[in-house]
Design a protein around this motif. Structure first.
Motif, mmCIF file in Angstrom:
data_model
loop_
_atom_site.group_PDB
_atom_site.id
_atom_site.type_symbol
_atom_site.label_atom_id
_atom_site.label_comp_id
_atom_site.label_asym_id
_atom_site.label_seq_id
_atom_site.Cartn_x
_atom_site.Cartn_y
_atom_site.Cartn_z
ATOM 1 N N ASN A 115 46.147 75.548 32.541
ATOM 2 C CA ASN A 115 46.410 74.639 31.421
ATOM 3 C C ASN A 115 45.696 75.054 30.140
ATOM 4 O O ASN A 115 45.750 74.350 29.136
ATOM 5 C CB ASN A 115 46.045 73.200 31.790
ATOM 6 C CG ASN A 115 44.632 73.076 32.339
ATOM 7 O OD1 ASN A 115 43.737 73.844 31.984
ATOM 8 N ND2 ASN A 115 44.429 72.097 33.222
ATOM 9 N N ARG A 149 53.313 78.393 23.489
ATOM 10 C CA ARG A 149 53.696 77.017 23.147
ATOM 11 C C ARG A 149 54.984 76.624 23.863
ATOM 12 O O ARG A 149 55.100 75.503 24.401
ATOM 13 C CB ARG A 149 53.877 76.890 21.633
ATOM 14 C CG ARG A 149 52.618 77.121 20.816
ATOM 15 C CD ARG A 149 51.472 76.247 21.276
ATOM 16 N NE ARG A 149 50.385 76.201 20.289
ATOM 17 C CZ ARG A 149 49.213 75.648 20.502
ATOM 18 N NH1 ARG A 149 48.935 75.101 21.672
ATOM 19 N NH2 ARG A 149 48.292 75.632 19.544
ATOM 20 N N ASP A 154 49.244 73.567 25.703
ATOM 21 C CA ASP A 154 48.795 72.794 24.550
ATOM 22 C C ASP A 154 47.300 72.977 24.320
ATOM 23 O O ASP A 154 46.674 72.245 23.555
ATOM 24 C CB ASP A 154 49.129 71.308 24.716
ATOM 25 C CG ASP A 154 48.375 70.669 25.873
ATOM 26 O OD1 ASP A 154 47.675 71.395 26.618
ATOM 27 O OD2 ASP A 154 48.483 69.444 26.042
ATOM 28 N N ASN A 155 46.715 73.972 24.995
ATOM 29 C CA ASN A 155 45.313 74.327 24.808
ATOM 30 C C ASN A 155 45.243 75.848 24.719
ATOM 31 O O ASN A 155 45.112 76.546 25.720
ATOM 32 C CB ASN A 155 44.454 73.794 25.951
ATOM 33 C CG ASN A 155 42.976 73.750 25.583
ATOM 34 O OD1 ASN A 155 42.569 74.216 24.518
ATOM 35 N ND2 ASN A 155 42.168 73.182 26.462
ATOM 36 N N GLU A 185 44.006 75.536 19.421
ATOM 37 C CA GLU A 185 43.008 74.489 19.644
ATOM 38 C C GLU A 185 41.589 75.061 19.604
ATOM 39 O O GLU A 185 40.632 74.319 19.380
ATOM 40 C CB GLU A 185 43.246 73.811 20.998
ATOM 41 C CG GLU A 185 44.382 72.817 21.012
ATOM 42 C CD GLU A 185 45.749 73.464 20.833
ATOM 43 O OE1 GLU A 185 46.610 72.853 20.155
ATOM 44 O OE2 GLU A 185 45.967 74.588 21.357
ATOM 45 N N ARG A 246 38.363 69.845 21.972
ATOM 46 C CA ARG A 246 38.975 71.019 22.599
ATOM 47 C C ARG A 246 37.993 72.170 22.818
ATOM 48 O O ARG A 246 38.383 73.335 22.840
ATOM 49 C CB ARG A 246 40.169 71.481 21.756
ATOM 50 C CG ARG A 246 41.341 70.512 21.755
ATOM 51 C CD ARG A 246 41.774 70.163 23.176
ATOM 52 N NE ARG A 246 42.972 69.355 23.201
ATOM 53 C CZ ARG A 246 44.192 69.822 23.510
ATOM 54 N NH1 ARG A 246 44.338 71.086 23.807
ATOM 55 N NH2 ARG A 246 45.228 69.017 23.505
#
Length: 377
Positions: A115, A149, A154-155, A185, A246
């Motif tokens: 992730n 993406r 999303d990290n 991030e 983050r």
């Protein structure tokens, strides 16, 4: 018992970059599966030794982990899940070279449970990438960011290097702009260091490559902090910047004294006040695991004095700073050298904490030594 960070070292690369001092091996696909077998075995050995520990961060580093492909990485993550409890929100990071990933592969990694993606971009200028010996180009880096993406990451973290031979303030500013266009991030930004034993060190010694210009290096570090700060990133460690919330949880554990388990050739472990490290010789690592022996080649118990020195050094590298006892605060306030450094804009001494300013972060290691001497550590 606190949760554990887990690091897995995958040392294989397409080619070895001239500046790299990490344990890595160019090519050798014949060793990929035997090495993966060894990692799985070492994980089982650790599980037997440690019992049912809970893991809240997993970091697949290298080398270039994605070179081994999603099937092998999937098997490795399955072995992690089989041997350890994973928190529901575990941070699972995989490092990647932009030239070793595509949209389909990144989607597969995301489905496997990764992730967080750390892309080794280094620069958005082809000439600088050639100077570093990287096997990807700027266009591939941009494509990899977009593909990440689309795959659902999303990290996203980007690694960048400044003070590359031939680079200028203008090219570095352009690299920062292009990095920010990707809206990552997290950013890890390092000045190029010349490590003994590397090809780069030999080139500098023989006059083929100029040494790092210290004045330019300091200017680029300052520009980086200013530019990323304006863009909303927190400089939470000397070389690391993140959007609020983050930060790299795995690396934050290293800087704040959390326990971690390292698996693989040259991997380090810190458990129960003891630091240990595996052999850095790949064939020896495979032989030891194959014989059912520990791959550990050394270790040390972190005594009180060492722990205190490390608390000072590591704490000052982060925005959390160094938490002070009343006695420590009093000794620092009374020290003429601390007053000089505070007046010069390098240190900020609060009621119960000592932190470095942005200027101080540029010379964090030297300041850590000065503070240690004042505190008698």
């Amino acid at each position: 018992m606190k949760d554990l960070g887990l690091y897995l070292h995958l040392p294989f690369c397409r080619s070895r970059c001239g500046y790299c001092a990490f344990v890595s091996v160019a090519g050798r696909p014949d060793l990929w599966d035997p090495y993966l077998d060894a990692l799985v075995t070492e994980l089982a050995m650790a599980r037997e030794r440690l019992g049912p520990r809970t893991v809240d961060t997993v970091y697949l580093g290298g080398g270039t982990p994605t070179l081994l492909g999603e099937r092998r990485l999937g098997r490795l993550l399955e072995a992690v899940a089989a041997g350890f409890r994973m928190t529901a929100d575990a941070e699972v990071t995989v490092e990647a070279n932009p030239g070793t990933v595509d949209a389909a592969g990144l989607s597969a990694l995301r489905q496997l449970g990764c992730n967080r993606l750390s892309l080794g971009v280094q620069s958005f200028h082809d000439a600088e990438l050639v100077a570093l010996g990287r096997t990807h180009g700027a266009a591939q880096a941009l494509t990899a960011c977009g593909d990440a993406r689309l795959a659902g990451f999303d990290n996203l973290s980007l690694d960048l290097i400044f003070s590359i031979p031939g680079a200028t303030l203008e090219t570095w500013s352009s690299t920062l702009d292009q990095a920010l266009d990707q809206e990552p991030e997290h950013l890890s930004v390092y000045g190029l260091t010349v490590e003994e034993g590397t090809a780069l060190a030999a080139q500098v010694r023989e006059g083929q490559v100029p040494p790092v210009d210290e004045d330019l290096d300091a200017r680029l570090f300052a520009v980086t902090g200013e530019r990323l700060g304006e863009a909303g990133y927190e400089q939470y460690e000397v070389s690391n910047y993140a959007r609020p919330g983050r930060r790299s949880r795995h690396n934050w554990g290293y800087w704040t004294g959390a326990e971690y388990l390292g698996v693989g050739v040259s991997a380090h472990t810190f458990l129960a006040g003891r630091r240990s490290w595996n052999t850095d010789r790949l064939v020896e690592y495979l032989d030891r695991i194959g014989q059912g022996r520990s791959p550990e080649s050394g270790g040390e118990v972190i005594d009180r004095a060492t722990a205190r020195r490390e608390r000072i050094w590591l704490g000052l590298r982060t925005d959390r700073g160094l938490a002070l006892t009343p006695d420590e605060r009093q000794r620092l306030a009374a020290a003429e050298r601390v007053r000089q450094l505070t007046g010069a804009g390098y240190l900020e001494l609060g009621s119960d904490r000592l932190t470095l300013t942005r200027s101080g972060l540029a010379v964090a290691d030297a300041l850590g030594l000065e503070v240690s001497q004042v505190l008698g550590a």
